[in-house]
Design an enzyme around this catalytic site. Structure first.
Site, short mmCIF file in Angstrom:
data_model
loop_
_atom_site.label_atom_id
_atom_site.label_comp_id
_atom_site.label_asym_id
_atom_site.label_seq_id
_atom_site.Cartn_x
_atom_site.Cartn_y
_atom_site.Cartn_z
N GLU A 242 0.82 -1.21 0.00
CA GLU A 242 0.00 0.00 0.00
C GLU A 242 0.85 1.27 0.00
O GLU A 242 0.49 2.28 -0.61
CB GLU A 242 -0.93 -0.02 1.22
CG GLU A 242 -1.91 1.15 1.30
CD GLU A 242 -1.34 2.34 2.05
OE1 GLU A 242 -1.80 3.47 1.79
OE2 GLU A 242 -0.42 2.17 2.86
N GLU A 243 2.00 1.23 0.67
CA GLU A 243 2.82 2.43 0.79
C GLU A 243 3.53 2.81 -0.51
O GLU A 243 3.96 3.95 -0.66
CB GLU A 243 3.89 2.21 1.88
CG GLU A 243 3.34 2.14 3.30
CD GLU A 243 2.97 3.50 3.84
OE1 GLU A 243 3.28 4.51 3.19
OE2 GLU A 243 2.34 3.55 4.92
#
Length: 238
Positions: A26-27
């Protein structure tokens, strides 16, 4: 953790028509979410647990990431006329990027830009022949015009690549829940096949990525209650 405990409670109470989705990446590029979105699950809603201070978000900003590289000619720093500084080129470009006008939305607020990474050079006494930077815009509308403005600032001056373009989204919200707009982005824009998006989670994004990042136990427990309420509310709407 709150969602897992909530899932255990829902299951113990006889609720079966839900599932949990765990993802990686996600990052960076939301590659886990994009892989999950290759499936077509029979789900009507998806609840993301990013930190919203236990408020139900009504929208999230998007992301436009651009990576740039400049090249020059190495030389001894005592004779700068013999070289061509890639770092100076980069600094001039970044200053122009900072001047690009950014849009504002009445609900989502002001778009922003962060020059998050700068790298370059090899030694203090050497004119640098390479430099690079990673820039992240937080967008409040489709990024077509912004991309054009960025390209106008970069074209012919460096190598560049648009690495990620995630649109801002409006999320589902209901009466009876505190609401807010959040300025960060999530995996939700990459999970379009997983149902209508909701965003609620314990903790504050304002302490994320700091040396005092934390989530209070009381917030974790309150989130369990809120997730239970959300599931019951969603079941009424299916």
């Amino acid at each position: 953790a709150s969602q897992v405990i909530d899932a255990q409670g829902l299951k113990a109470g006889g609720v079966r028509d839900f599932a949990m989705l765990f993802m990686v990446g996600e990052e960076i590029l939301s590659d886990g979410a994009r892989k999950a979105n290759e499936q077509t699950p029979d789900t009507k809603y998806i609840i993301n647990g990013e930190p919203t201070e236990n408020k139900l978000a009504v929208g999230t900003k998007g992301i436009l990431r651009v990576d740039i590289k400049t090249s020059g000619k190495a030389a001894h720093s005592a004779y700068p006329e013999m070289g061509d500084s890639a770092i100076l080129k980069l600094l001039d470009i970044l200053e122009d990027v900072r001047r690009i006008p950014l849009t504002e939305d009445p609900v989502m607020g002001q778009a922003t830009v962060n020059i998050g990474v700068i790298e370059g050079g090899t030694a203090i006494n050497v004119i640098p022949d390479n430099a690079s930077s990673i820039i992240l815009f937080r967008t409040v509308s489709l990024a077509n015009e912004l991309r054009e403005n960025v390209e106008a600032a970069l074209k012919g001056r460096c190598q560049y690549e648009f690495v990620r373009d995630t649109k801002p989204i409006r999320t589902e919200h209901f009466d009876g829940f505190e609401t807010e707009v959040v300025s960060f982005s999530t995996d939700l824009p990459s999970l379009t096949r997983w149902g209508r998006p909701l965003l609620l989670g314990p903790g504050s994004i304002r302490v994320a990525h700091t040396d005092h990042e934390r989530v209070r136990k009381s917030e974790l427990l309150h989130a369990v209650e809120l997730y239970t309420r959300l599931v019951k509310e969603l079941k009424k709407r299916i």
